[in-house]
Design a protein around this motif. Sequence first.
Motif, PDB file in Angstrom:
ATOM      1  N   SER A   1      -3.648  -5.806   3.228  1.00 48.44           N
ATOM      2  CA  SER A   1      -3.038  -5.203   2.018  1.00 48.44           C
ATOM      3  C   SER A   1      -1.987  -4.155   2.253  1.00 48.44           C
ATOM      4  O   SER A   1      -1.499  -3.798   3.334  1.00 48.44           O
ATOM      5  CB  SER A   1      -4.127  -4.499   1.344  1.00 48.44           C
ATOM      6  OG  SER A   1      -4.442  -3.231   1.921  1.00 48.44           O
ATOM      7  N   ALA A   2      -1.353  -3.836   1.205  1.00 52.46           N
ATOM      8  CA  ALA A   2      -0.273  -3.009   1.174  1.00 52.46           C
ATOM      9  C   ALA A   2      -0.831  -1.482   0.847  1.00 52.46           C
ATOM     10  O   ALA A   2      -0.510  -1.108  -0.190  1.00 52.46           O
ATOM     11  CB  ALA A   2       0.819  -3.603   0.236  1.00 52.46           C
ATOM     12  N   HIS A   3      -1.563  -1.310   1.491  1.00 48.18           N
ATOM     13  CA  HIS A   3      -2.448  -0.082   1.188  1.00 48.18           C
ATOM     14  C   HIS A   3      -1.875   1.365   0.839  1.00 48.18           C
ATOM     15  O   HIS A   3      -0.945   1.445   1.407  1.00 48.18           O
ATOM     16  CB  HIS A   3      -3.724   0.328   2.318  1.00 48.18           C
ATOM     17  CG  HIS A   3      -2.776   0.472   3.645  1.00 48.18           C
ATOM     18  ND1 HIS A   3      -2.881  -0.719   4.448  1.00 48.18           N
ATOM     19  CD2 HIS A   3      -2.248   1.301   4.386  1.00 48.18           C
ATOM     20  CE1 HIS A   3      -2.110  -0.456   5.696  1.00 48.18           C
ATOM     21  NE2 HIS A   3      -1.790   0.709   5.627  1.00 48.18           N
ATOM     22  N   ILE A   4      -2.115   1.874  -0.543  1.00 45.86           N
ATOM     23  CA  ILE A   4      -1.222   2.950  -0.809  1.00 45.86           C
ATOM     24  C   ILE A   4      -1.499   3.933   0.350  1.00 45.86           C
ATOM     25  O   ILE A   4      -2.719   4.429   0.654  1.00 45.86           O
ATOM     26  CB  ILE A   4      -1.766   3.347  -2.152  1.00 45.86           C
ATOM     27  CG1 ILE A   4      -0.553   4.362  -2.595  1.00 45.86           C
ATOM     28  CG2 ILE A   4      -3.132   3.896  -2.253  1.00 45.86           C
ATOM     29  CD1 ILE A   4      -0.416   4.190  -4.298  1.00 45.86           C
ATOM     30  N   ASN A   5      -0.403   4.801   0.792  1.00 47.49           N
ATOM     31  CA  ASN A   5      -0.816   5.837   1.910  1.00 47.49           C
ATOM     32  C   ASN A   5      -0.542   7.102   1.293  1.00 47.49           C
ATOM     33  O   ASN A   5      -1.081   7.892   2.062  1.00 47.49           O
ATOM     34  CB  ASN A   5       0.298   5.482   3.068  1.00 47.49           C
ATOM     35  CG  ASN A   5       1.643   5.313   2.472  1.00 47.49           C
ATOM     36  OD1 ASN A   5       2.375   6.775   1.986  1.00 47.49           O
ATOM     37  ND2 ASN A   5       2.324   4.350   2.583  1.00 47.49           N
TER      38      ASN A   5
ATOM     39  N   ILE B   1       4.131   2.528  -0.870  1.00 42.94           N
ATOM     40  CA  ILE B   1       3.472   1.609  -0.113  1.00 42.94           C
ATOM     41  C   ILE B   1       4.817   1.035   0.421  1.00 42.94           C
ATOM     42  O   ILE B   1       5.835   1.145   0.279  1.00 42.94           O
ATOM     43  CB  ILE B   1       3.055   0.364  -1.042  1.00 42.94           C
ATOM     44  CG1 ILE B   1       4.145  -0.200  -2.083  1.00 42.94           C
ATOM     45  CG2 ILE B   1       1.718   0.827  -1.785  1.00 42.94           C
ATOM     46  CD1 ILE B   1       3.712  -1.567  -2.721  1.00 42.94           C
ATOM     47  N   ARG B   2       4.289   0.041   1.675  1.00 44.47           N
ATOM     48  CA  ARG B   2       5.152  -0.555   2.567  1.00 44.47           C
ATOM     49  C   ARG B   2       4.819  -1.931   2.588  1.00 44.47           C
ATOM     50  O   ARG B   2       3.912  -2.447   2.604  1.00 44.47           O
ATOM     51  CB  ARG B   2       5.132  -0.025   3.910  1.00 44.47           C
ATOM     52  CG  ARG B   2       5.345   1.673   3.858  1.00 44.47           C
ATOM     53  CD  ARG B   2       4.705   2.151   5.285  1.00 44.47           C
ATOM     54  NE  ARG B   2       4.617   3.733   5.035  1.00 44.47           N
ATOM     55  CZ  ARG B   2       3.778   4.372   5.785  1.00 44.47           C
ATOM     56  NH1 ARG B   2       2.715   3.945   6.419  1.00 44.47           N
ATOM     57  NH2 ARG B   2       3.878   5.732   5.538  1.00 44.47           N
ATOM     58  N   LEU B   3       5.969  -2.653   2.583  1.00 42.97           N
ATOM     59  CA  LEU B   3       5.789  -4.152   2.247  1.00 42.97           C
ATOM     60  C   LEU B   3       6.557  -4.961   3.555  1.00 42.97           C
ATOM     61  O   LEU B   3       7.287  -4.144   4.259  1.00 42.97           O
ATOM     62  CB  LEU B   3       6.481  -4.795   1.028  1.00 42.97           C
ATOM     63  CG  LEU B   3       6.035  -4.030  -0.146  1.00 42.97           C
ATOM     64  CD1 LEU B   3       6.876  -4.521  -1.368  1.00 42.97           C
ATOM     65  CD2 LEU B   3       4.525  -4.385  -0.404  1.00 42.97           C
ATOM     66  N   GLY B   4       6.342  -6.296   3.657  1.00 47.31           N
ATOM     67  CA  GLY B   4       6.662  -6.999   4.884  1.00 47.31           C
ATOM     68  C   GLY B   4       7.853  -7.633   4.689  1.00 47.31           C
ATOM     69  O   GLY B   4       8.180  -8.374   5.608  1.00 47.31           O
ATOM     70  N   SER B   5       7.896  -8.277   3.603  1.00 48.75           N
ATOM     71  CA  SER B   5       8.816  -9.649   3.278  1.00 48.75           C
ATOM     72  C   SER B   5       9.434  -9.363   1.834  1.00 48.75           C
ATOM     73  O   SER B   5       9.074  -8.455   0.938  1.00 48.75           O
ATOM     74  CB  SER B   5       7.930 -10.674   3.433  1.00 48.75           C
ATOM     75  OG  SER B   5       7.065 -10.802   2.273  1.00 48.75           O
ATOM     76  N   ASP B   6      10.438 -10.218   1.622  1.00 47.13           N
ATOM     77  CA  ASP B   6      11.370 -10.375   0.314  1.00 47.13           C
ATOM     78  C   ASP B   6      10.130 -10.972  -0.536  1.00 47.13           C
ATOM     79  O   ASP B   6      10.172 -10.603  -1.798  1.00 47.13           O
ATOM     80  CB  ASP B   6      12.394 -11.346   0.571  1.00 47.13           C
ATOM     81  CG  ASP B   6      13.535 -10.591   1.241  1.00 47.13           C
ATOM     82  OD1 ASP B   6      13.507  -9.362   1.533  1.00 47.13           O
ATOM     83  OD2 ASP B   6      14.547 -11.194   1.461  1.00 47.13           O
ATOM     84  N   HIS B   7       9.409 -11.739  -0.036  1.00 51.11           N
ATOM     85  CA  HIS B   7       8.481 -12.331  -0.909  1.00 51.11           C
ATOM     86  C   HIS B   7       7.499 -11.396  -1.787  1.00 51.11           C
ATOM     87  O   HIS B   7       7.248 -11.186  -2.904  1.00 51.11           O
ATOM     88  CB  HIS B   7       7.493 -13.575  -0.408  1.00 51.11           C
ATOM     89  CG  HIS B   7       6.265 -13.770  -1.226  1.00 51.11           C
ATOM     90  ND1 HIS B   7       6.254 -14.405  -2.476  1.00 51.11           N
ATOM     91  CD2 HIS B   7       4.838 -13.607  -0.884  1.00 51.11           C
ATOM     92  CE1 HIS B   7       4.939 -14.719  -3.035  1.00 51.11           C
ATOM     93  NE2 HIS B   7       4.271 -14.197  -2.052  1.00 51.11           N
TER      94      HIS B   7
END
Length: 456
Positions: free
Chosen positions: A214-218, A67-73
């Motif tokens: 969402s952090a869709h699983i790729n 997955i790929r995320l966009g923030s530290d939170h």
Amino acid sequence: MDITSWNADELRTSFCLAMSNMYRKEVPLYGDLLRIVQEVDASVSNRNGQSPDDLPPRYHLERHGAIRLGSDHELRVIRRLFSILGMRPVGYYDLRIVNFPLHATAFRPTAAESLDKNPFRVFVSVLRKDLVSPRLRGIVEDALCKRELFTPRLLELLDRAEDGEIMTSQDGKELITESLKIFRWHSESVVHIEDYLHLKKEHMMIADIVCFPSAHINHLTPRTLDIDLVQSEMVKQGLPAKERIEGPPSRQCPILLRQTSFKALEEQVNFHGGVAGTHTARFGEVEQRGAAVTAKGRALYDACLHSALADTSRDPDDALKVAFSKYPDTWPELHDLGLVYYRYSATELGLKSARPNGRTGRPKKTLKDLLREELVKYEPITYEDFLPLSAAGIFKSNLGDGNVQAVNEEDVGGLGQLEEGLGCKVADHYELYDALQKESIQNCERDLNVEIVIGW
């Protein structure tokens, strides 16, 4: 399951199976890939005079996701979730070396017992906003502010588990249900198509991270016994397979990781404002895992790989074979040269000849002598981690983003930045493999009632 902290291994397995079922429904070709892997593994097992049931239990469960995320939170909450599933962040991957504005770590179990039960892994990359063009950072921040990956109920369950409350089997089921919402695909974008196209032009990865709720699983990757055979079967059965396998060439003694995939799907997307479009992100990957190599073994691997990448006079696969001819390819050579980590265990002969535990004092025996006398045997420790260049080769072939070119660039605070976002240290995979090897030697000392001297 009325225990304070649940059973992390059982919960991880339930989560992995639930995610696999979800992904199979979302991406039917994933089901076709699983079928091919099962057929290939059955064929290889039969060829070796065995059946698939003779494989270790982990083979039938083993998956890795990404997955790929966009923030530290987002990263911090994912770390909390995976911690409950018995998964720690292991390894730092600076993906700038392949021109991705990301860095990453892999969450996975680390104890031998947990790895044997289910080594489920998730490769988690995070957008480095400092590597995004200043003119686009406002779009990135606005889009990420519009989404919340985690439901209030999930956050409540995480809080309760971390506070040591008694959790029930129903709580476990709810945790999995709420967690899957993080990874589910949504065909709705949180941005206008114009912003999506601007972000995509900057880098496909930025658009994939920022533009969806969402952090869709790729991908969700099964492990196979013979990736070359899986590759040929994918082509034969009409799956849109990528052209070549990533990682080291086929060897008598597999090392590290080899990967291939079917190409990414073109997904229908409704952008903000009701405009229809498409996005390419999810694909079907398969892997063959080999032995974990030591730092010395990895240095030789990297030298061979860079030699192959620099050899433009040959086909890439031929260049790999030529370059890796310098890498020893028998288990005794790999062992004696200290290139691979091994798990040692007492043989039947060793156990029969072991000194009674009641006797005081333990004689010293060298590991070399114990092996020569066939009192101890060894088997390679499985590589549980990832190879950035191989992963990038998969991503780029799927996303149509050209060839992978390694960039030698010194990391400037990236690991510290990632650890600050995580709220914890990242484990060093060499230290983990070394600990597994030492633990196996200590088990041999206990079983044989001797003191083992490592020196050769």
